[in-house]
Write an enzyme that holds these catalytic residues in place. Structure first.
Site, PDB file in Angstrom:
ATOM      1  NE  ARG A 184      -1.435  -2.024   3.212  1.00 48.46           N
ATOM      2  CZ  ARG A 184      -1.779  -3.624   2.390  1.00 48.46           C
ATOM      3  NH1 ARG A 184      -2.407  -3.822   1.879  1.00 48.46           N
ATOM      4  NH2 ARG A 184      -0.584  -3.903   2.986  1.00 48.46           N
ATOM      5  CB  THR A 185       3.348   2.436   2.132  1.00 48.88           C
ATOM      6  OG1 THR A 185       2.689   1.735   3.308  1.00 48.88           O
ATOM      7  CG2 THR A 185       3.797   3.684   2.698  1.00 48.88           C
ATOM      8  CE  LYS A 238      27.316  -3.439  -6.416  1.00 51.06           C
ATOM      9  NZ  LYS A 238      27.195  -2.170  -8.026  1.00 51.06           N
ATOM     10  NE  ARG A 292       7.392   1.202   5.093  1.00 51.31           N
ATOM     11  CZ  ARG A 292       6.756   0.586   4.713  1.00 51.31           C
ATOM     12  NH1 ARG A 292       6.371  -1.119   4.058  1.00 51.31           N
ATOM     13  NH2 ARG A 292       5.348   0.811   5.087  1.00 51.31           N
ATOM     14  CG  HIS A 318       4.080   4.291   8.825  1.00 46.48           C
ATOM     15  ND1 HIS A 318       4.219   5.109   7.337  1.00 46.48           N
ATOM     16  CD2 HIS A 318       3.037   3.188   8.181  1.00 46.48           C
ATOM     17  CE1 HIS A 318       3.896   4.141   6.625  1.00 46.48           C
ATOM     18  NE2 HIS A 318       3.727   3.331   6.784  1.00 46.48           N
TER      19      HIS A 318
HETATM   20  C1  NCD Z   1       2.076  -0.931   8.061  1.00 50.65           C
HETATM   21  C2  NCD Z   1       3.709  -0.647   8.767  1.00 50.65           C
HETATM   22  O1  NCD Z   1       4.460  -0.996   6.980  1.00 50.65           O
HETATM   23  O2  NCD Z   1       4.191  -0.460   9.430  1.00 50.65           O
HETATM   24  N1  NCD Z   1       1.803  -1.493   6.894  1.00 50.65           N
HETATM   25  C3  NCD Z   1       1.632  -0.256   5.946  1.00 50.65           C
HETATM   26  O3  NCD Z   1       1.990   0.662   5.741  1.00 50.65           O
HETATM   27  N2  NCD Z   1       0.373   0.030   5.464  1.00 50.65           N
HETATM   28  C4  NCD Z   1       1.623  -2.254   8.959  1.00 50.65           C
HETATM   29  C5  NCD Z   1       2.364  -3.592   8.795  1.00 50.65           C
HETATM   30  O4  NCD Z   1       3.302  -3.650   8.292  1.00 50.65           O
HETATM   31  O5  NCD Z   1       1.692  -4.259   9.974  1.00 50.65           O
END
Ligand code: NCD
Length: 334
Positions: free
Chosen positions: A70-71, A102, A123, A151
């Site tokens: 999703r993100t 590397k 991320r 997040h």
């Molecule tokens: C979350 C995350 O990556 O922190 N997912 C997300 O971004 N929608 C929650 C999760 O992975 O459980």
């Protein structure tokens, strides 16, 4: 009062230009509401079928060193919907395709990418990497999840969802259930809920409790925090039920994960304990913490929640790069 979304002032919009989005604690209440106001503006524009060019000629780098569905896809879609372009690195610790395998550091990677992109979304499995990236970059950096740290874009879309589902968030009781130790989404969300005097109800295995420092911060802010031993008890008083996945990837010992993974599960029977009108949220992905028979419950908002991520991420990209243009120049939103 946040009962509806209000498009922010020109001064407020200008204040975001060049800012890094690293964590929820950096946001004032006014800044949080400004992002939601711009998100609502973009949602309306898209619903009206408008084609936006706010990010025309701009490039977003999506650097994902940890799995994401999703993100990453919503950030990429956000950029596309704003008329911009995207470069992407999508890898996981097990499948490294970039020069990190590397031995290249995040700092050096960002120094490179900063030459190519106008905004960088990152991320990482390591808490603190987004800040390292921000220090290395001249362009805005958006933290799309750093280990069990923060997040912020998720928490912003969670607030957007709460307002869309329930209206004014003032005084709502929010139950947070599951992995509150490693779940970065709830670590961020509490910092927004504190602005609306929400009550927090927490239910988790003892090993996965919300970090003491975060609980203390909430108490210092006058937030009422209650701990419950069972999911039935926690949902009984909640307006919002925020379920979380047990973050398997954060456990050094998988036997420890196995011991706690099935302790707080929601199923059709749990619904009997709900307050009328309660809303279920989950950042997703779910594993087994919400059974499929719950999906038909009208307040099951998790897929709508994921949809809201698009509008909030459009707002973040346009705000931090100084490209919220459709509002001021209607010819940009044809
Ligand atoms: C979350 C995350 O990556 O922190 N997912 C997300 O971004 N929608 C929650 C999760 O992975 O459980």
């Amino acid at each position: 009062m946040l009962t509806d979304f209000t498009f922010p002032s020109e001064e407020m919009i200008a204040s975001f230009v060049g800012k890094n989005i690293l964590g929820a604690p950096q946001f004032s209440k006014e800044e949080l509401e400004a992002v939601l106001g711009v998100a609502a503006f973009y949602e309306k524009a898209l619903k009206e079928g408008k084609r936006l060019w706010d990010m025309d000629g701009k490039v977003m780098a999506a650097l994902f060193f940890e799995p994401s569905t999703r993100t990453r896809l919503s950030f990429e879609t956000a950029m596309h919907r704003l008329g911009g372009r995207v470069i992407t690195l999508a890898e996981s610790p097990e499948n490294q395709i970039s020069s990190t395998s590397k031995g290249e550091t995040v700092h050096d990677t960002i120094k490179m990418v900063d030459n190519y992109a106008d905004v960088i979304v990152i991320r990482s499995p390591r808490t603190g990497d987004a800040e390292i990236a921000a220090n290395a970059a001249s362009h805005p950096v958006v933290n799309a999840g750093d280990g069990f740290g923060q997040h912020p874009s998720q928490a912003l879309l969670d607030m957007y969802t709460i307002v869309k589902e329930k209206g004014n968030p003032e005084g709502l009781t929010v139950a947070m259930i599951g992995d509150l130790k490693y779940g970065r989404t709830v670590h961020s969300l509490v910092d927004f809920l504190k602005y609306y005097k929400c009550r927090l109800v927490m239910a988790s295995p003892d090993e996965l409790k919300m970090p003491e420092s975060i609980v203390q911060k909430m108490l210092d802010n006058g937030v009422e925090v209650k701990f419950c031993a069972t999911i039935d008890e926690a949902v009984a008083e909640a307006d919002i039920i925020y379920m979380t996945r047990v973050q398997k990837e954060r456990f050094a010992d998988l036997a420890e994960y196995d011991a706690v993974k099935d302790m707080f599960l929601m199923n059709g029977e749990t619904l009997q304990h709900f307050k009328p009108g309660a809303v279920i949220m989950h950042a997703l992905p779910r594993v087994n913490e919400i059974s499929l028979d719950v999906d038909d419950y009208p307040g099951a908002a998790y897929f709508r929640q994921a949809g809201n991520g698009l509008f909030v991420r459009m707002a973040l990209l346009a705000l931090t790069t100084g490209n919220v243009r459709g509002a001021f120049k209607p010819e940009w939103a044809l």
